[in-house]
Design an enzyme around this catalytic site. Structure first.
Site, mmCIF file in Angstrom:
data_model
loop_
_atom_site.group_PDB
_atom_site.id
_atom_site.type_symbol
_atom_site.label_atom_id
_atom_site.label_comp_id
_atom_site.label_asym_id
_atom_site.label_seq_id
_atom_site.Cartn_x
_atom_site.Cartn_y
_atom_site.Cartn_z
ATOM 1 N N TYR A 1 32.520 24.047 11.766
ATOM 2 C CA TYR A 1 31.638 25.163 11.386
ATOM 3 C C TYR A 1 30.503 25.345 12.392
ATOM 4 O O TYR A 1 29.768 24.388 12.697
ATOM 5 C CB TYR A 1 31.060 24.873 10.000
ATOM 6 C CG TYR A 1 30.001 25.841 9.535
ATOM 7 C CD1 TYR A 1 30.351 27.081 9.018
ATOM 8 C CD2 TYR A 1 28.653 25.505 9.601
ATOM 9 C CE1 TYR A 1 29.390 27.977 8.570
ATOM 10 C CE2 TYR A 1 27.675 26.392 9.161
ATOM 11 C CZ TYR A 1 28.051 27.618 8.645
ATOM 12 O OH TYR A 1 27.093 28.491 8.215
ATOM 13 N N ASN B 1 30.628 18.018 15.479
ATOM 14 C CA ASN B 1 29.745 18.927 14.747
ATOM 15 C C ASN B 1 29.321 18.245 13.449
ATOM 16 O O ASN B 1 29.358 18.827 12.379
ATOM 17 C CB ASN B 1 30.496 20.230 14.451
ATOM 18 C CG ASN B 1 29.613 21.305 13.855
ATOM 19 O OD1 ASN B 1 28.591 21.670 14.429
ATOM 20 N ND2 ASN B 1 30.000 21.828 12.703
ATOM 21 N N SER C 1 31.457 19.074 10.698
ATOM 22 C CA SER C 1 32.721 18.339 10.737
ATOM 23 C C SER C 1 32.959 17.787 12.130
ATOM 24 O O SER C 1 32.276 18.150 13.086
ATOM 25 C CB SER C 1 33.893 19.256 10.353
ATOM 26 O OG SER C 1 33.709 19.840 9.083
ATOM 27 N N SER D 1 31.576 16.906 5.510
ATOM 28 C CA SER D 1 32.169 16.845 6.845
ATOM 29 C C SER D 1 33.684 16.802 6.752
ATOM 30 O O SER D 1 34.252 15.935 6.082
ATOM 31 C CB SER D 1 31.652 15.614 7.591
ATOM 32 O OG SER D 1 32.120 15.590 8.916
ATOM 33 N N GLY D 2 34.333 17.723 7.445
ATOM 34 C CA GLY D 2 35.784 17.707 7.534
ATOM 35 C C GLY D 2 36.205 16.878 8.735
ATOM 36 O O GLY D 2 36.040 17.301 9.878
#
Length: 369
Positions: A130, A202, A239, A277-278
């Site tokens: 993102y 990120n 993420s 967070s992915g």
């Protein structure tokens, strides 16, 4: 600036000549960066593309595996990798709201390359993080043109890092983040294999940031944080996605095990504990050549394909290499950043080398002799 240029040596392994994922023979990386800072809502985004082999991935599939540490993210094409163990497309990385257009553009590009009689479907791998604090993410400014540019730009050799391609608008440990890469080459007695990693970073809170094991984030609290105001979000939101490549002859389940080790590199730098967070990882191996191409119209192929497999008794060195490469790639992503200003005057500071070295020394770090 990169970690090793500052005398920061992470782990015990030896990098390849580029210290990048492109040290794995045949792997290429290309970026397309989209920046327009004159608008009220600035555009800072793009696409990063990884080609797993020198030729078309459909004609030269790779064994692959994936791992999800935390699922607050999106990625296309992973279910078929879990099922079949094969990577048959390039890997693209972009922002959260551009996954669809990048996927569709890769499908269109594949269609252009296919002969008319081909019977084949295409499920490209597209990963995301993102960038909505620095980029007008709702404007969905990535177009097929950016995907094509990234494909045309894909080369071996040194890889641009920091705010480029998909990493243009990313934030890492409350500093400017983005693309980072690193590699390790095993000793001849361990097989001489290469492991390379590329991250789009990120993620992470500043107070948790560690470099070479030292809690430097505690020394950096005086620097401005883009999350100082609640309206901008919370530290750690975002993420990290990781792609690991190796030329060791791994089977799909071994690629999955290799992908899991990205978690260790992230943890060493202070990440991996955020609900928002992915954290999604993919690993592929180019070590087996001539796997059957992805084409249902193929005729006359043998029913069986001879394969090579690295024995599990010798795989630990690869796991260590992957963890080290991911750790160093994250630090490289941070050091390649440049200060950016987002909507409403929000500032995302860069972590420059001198500042990091000062924080390391304050934390008790000493460079290795």
């Amino acid at each position: 600036m990169r970690a090793r240029q500052l005398g920061i040596t992470l782990g015990h392994g030896t990098p390849g000549p580029f210290n990048a994922i492109t040290d794995v023979p045949g792997v290429r990386v290309g970026h397309s960066t989209l920046i327009d800072e004159q608008r009220a809502a600035p555009i800072r985004t793009g696409v990063t593309l990884i080609e797993p082999r020198a030729g078309a991935a459909r004609q030269q599939p790779c064994f692959a595996g994936c791992h999800v540490l935390n699922g607050n993210g999106d990625a296309t094409g992973l279910e078929w990798i879990r099922e079949a163990g094969l990577l048959t497309t390039p890997i693209a990385i972009t922002n959260t709201h551009s996954v669809g257009v990048v996927r569709d553009a890769l499908i269109a590009a594949e269609r252009e390359r296919l002969p008319d009689e081909a019977v084949y479907w295409c499920m490209p791998v597209v990963m995301e993080t993102y960038d909505g604090l620095l980029n007008d993410i709702w404007g969905q400014h990535v177009t097929p043109a950016q995907v094509r540019q990234a494909q045309e730009a894909a080369i071996s050799g040194p890889v641009q890092e920091g705010p480029v391609g998909g990493g243009t608008g990313m934030i890492c440990h409350e500093f400017k983040g983005g693309i980072g890469t690193a590699s390790r080459r095993l000793e001849d007695g361990q097989g001489g294999w290469t492991v390379g990693a590329l991250v789009q970073a990120n993620h992470g809170q500043r107070r948790e940031l560690r470099v070479d094991g030292y809690p430097v984030g505690r020394q950096l609290g005086h620097l401005p944080s883009p999350f100082a105001e609640p309206v901008t979000g919370t530290p750690g939101m975002g993420s990290i996605v990781v792609v690991i490549a190796t030329d060791a002859p791994l089977l799909p389940h071994q690629c999955q095990r290799l992908a899991q080790r990205a978690s260790i590199g992230i943890a060493r730098t202070g990440g991996g504990t955020e609900d928002s967070s992915g954290d999604i990882f993919l690993a592929f191996s180019t070590g087996n050549q001539n796997l059957p191409p992805a084409d249902y119209a193929r005729k006359g192929l043998e029913q069986c394909t001879e394969l090579r497999m690295l024995n599990n008794d010798h795989i630990s060195a690869l796991f260590m290499a992957a963890a080290e490469a991911v750790e160093e790639a994250i630090v490289n992503a941070l050091l390649a950043g440049r200060t950016m200003q987002g909507k409403g005057g929000v500032v995302v500071p860069a972590l420059d080398g001198d500042t990091l070295l000062t924080a390391l020394h304050e934390a008790g770090w000493k460079p290795r002799s």
